[in-house]
Design an enzyme around this catalytic site. Structure first.
Site, mmCIF file in Angstrom:
data_model
loop_
_atom_site.group_PDB
_atom_site.id
_atom_site.type_symbol
_atom_site.label_atom_id
_atom_site.label_comp_id
_atom_site.label_asym_id
_atom_site.label_seq_id
_atom_site.Cartn_x
_atom_site.Cartn_y
_atom_site.Cartn_z
ATOM 1 N N PRO A 144 -21.127 85.163 -21.859
ATOM 2 C CA PRO A 144 -21.437 84.505 -23.135
ATOM 3 C C PRO A 144 -22.821 84.905 -23.668
ATOM 4 O O PRO A 144 -23.100 84.763 -24.843
ATOM 5 C CB PRO A 144 -21.423 83.010 -22.784
ATOM 6 C CG PRO A 144 -20.724 82.906 -21.492
ATOM 7 C CD PRO A 144 -20.911 84.217 -20.779
ATOM 8 N N GLU A 147 -21.843 80.603 -11.815
ATOM 9 C CA GLU A 147 -22.886 80.610 -12.840
ATOM 10 C C GLU A 147 -23.261 82.034 -13.247
ATOM 11 O O GLU A 147 -24.128 82.234 -14.088
ATOM 12 C CB GLU A 147 -24.139 79.882 -12.319
ATOM 13 C CG GLU A 147 -23.913 78.409 -11.984
ATOM 14 C CD GLU A 147 -23.380 77.630 -13.163
ATOM 15 O OE1 GLU A 147 -22.374 76.918 -13.001
ATOM 16 O OE2 GLU A 147 -23.938 77.780 -14.270
ATOM 17 N N ARG A 191 -5.660 99.829 -27.250
ATOM 18 C CA ARG A 191 -4.837 100.063 -28.441
ATOM 19 C C ARG A 191 -5.490 101.077 -29.386
ATOM 20 O O ARG A 191 -4.832 101.583 -30.286
ATOM 21 C CB ARG A 191 -4.536 98.776 -29.176
ATOM 22 C CG ARG A 191 -5.732 98.081 -29.787
ATOM 23 C CD ARG A 191 -5.342 96.730 -30.351
ATOM 24 N NE ARG A 191 -4.441 96.844 -31.475
ATOM 25 C CZ ARG A 191 -4.820 97.122 -32.724
ATOM 26 N NH1 ARG A 191 -6.104 97.356 -32.992
ATOM 27 N NH2 ARG A 191 -3.948 97.185 -33.706
ATOM 28 N N ASP A 212 -6.410 97.418 -39.588
ATOM 29 C CA ASP A 212 -6.740 96.220 -38.805
ATOM 30 C C ASP A 212 -7.907 95.472 -39.433
ATOM 31 O O ASP A 212 -8.782 96.081 -40.056
ATOM 32 C CB ASP A 212 -7.211 96.636 -37.395
ATOM 33 C CG ASP A 212 -6.071 97.049 -36.497
ATOM 34 O OD1 ASP A 212 -4.912 96.792 -36.846
ATOM 35 O OD2 ASP A 212 -6.371 97.645 -35.448
HETATM 36 N N1 LIG Z 1 -17.593 84.385 -23.711
HETATM 37 C C1 LIG Z 1 -17.433 85.150 -22.586
HETATM 38 S S1 LIG Z 1 -17.316 86.794 -22.690
HETATM 39 C C2 LIG Z 1 -17.372 84.526 -21.280
HETATM 40 C C3 LIG Z 1 -17.301 85.142 -20.059
HETATM 41 C C4 LIG Z 1 -17.282 84.112 -19.129
HETATM 42 N N2 LIG Z 1 -17.327 82.956 -19.804
HETATM 43 O O1 LIG Z 1 -17.375 83.188 -21.133
#
Ligand SMILES: NC(=S)c1ccno1
Length: 248
Positions: free
Chosen positions: A90, A117, A159, A174
């Site tokens: 994230p 984590e 793809r 796309d």
């Molecule tokens: N948002 C992503 S890539 C992610 C990986 C693990 N948890 O959220």
């Protein structure tokens, strides 16, 4: 393209055996290797995590198994080549169509989906000394692990590989595709029957007038983008719009 994935849940990547990616593997367009991180543990419990230095909740993935696993991946790959290490997180850069396009141009990708984590930071730092590393996020949310993100990224990348999509033109229109669709969402699509539960296909699409159909589709794409992604609109300007018109 060669793809390696190191994970504690190889079974999570089973979907890479079916549909578009599965067919690409069967045709030899993709060479996918899954690796169980626990193969590089050294204790009887096959431990891959430990408590975080500095305290705090949860566990951190230990560096030793990851280091040994990446050593093996590098050694098993094409002589004299290194992969781009893709780390779904994230806290990474946005995984966009543009990034998917860029990664689709590389011959070898290795994915390092984390659990808990995250992975001890030294693993990523050490990896950057011997291969390109891309930390990327598929969205502003947190998953239980990165494996789902790997599935998303691999499909988005696969793809785009030549010959994987039946019609080479398919991804030209796309959402977010480079060129005329950059920063644009795809508009609505329709197929037979021409009338369904009292709803007709837009007349323009039955007209056979390709120029007007293209114009209508551009207008629909702009309308959908305005409605659903006003943040993309901020990237447009009149010149860009005109340029899109020229490119379309
Ligand atoms: N948002 C992503 S890539 C992610 C990986 C693990 N948890 O959220």
């Amino acid at each position: 393209m060669r793809i390696d994935v190191v994970t504690i849940f190889p079974e999570y990547l089973e979907p890479l055996n079916v549909s578009l990616v599965g067919k690409a593997r069967a045709r030899g367009q993709l060479d996918v290797h899954l690796h169980d991180l626990r193969e590089w543990t050294t204790d009887i419990h096959r431990t891959v995590d430990d408590t975080p230095y500095g305290g705090g909740p949860g566990m951190v993935m230990k560096p030793e198994p990851w280091g040994a696993a990446l050593d093996s991946v590098l050694a098993a790959g094409p002589e004299g080549e290194v992969p781009t290490l893709v780390v779904p997180t994230p806290s990474g850069v946005p995984f966009t169509q543009e990034l998917a396009q860029e990664l689709a141009g590389r011959p070898w990708l290795a994915f390092a989906p984390a659990r808990y984590e995250g992975i001890d930071r030294r693993v990523i730092e050490e990896a950057t000394t011997r291969m390109p590393v891309v930390e990327a996020s598929i969205g502003d949310y947190v998953l239980a692990g990165g494996e789902v993100a790997v599935l998303v990224m691999v499909e988005a990348i696969a793809r785009l590989l030549p010959g994987v999509l039946g019609n080479a033109e398919s991804h030209r229109d796309d959402s977010f595709a480079p060129g005329a669709m950059a920063d644009l969402l795809e508009g609505p699509v329709y197929t037979k029957p021409a009338e369904w539960r009292g709803r007709d296909v837009p007349e323009i699409l039955l007209s056979g007038h390709h120029g007007k159909i293209a114009q209508w589709r551009r207008e629909q794409a702009f309308a959908r983008t305005l409605a659903n992604r006003p943040d993309l609109v901020a990237r447009w300007n009149r010149d860009a719009f005109t340029k899109k018109e020229r490119e379309a």
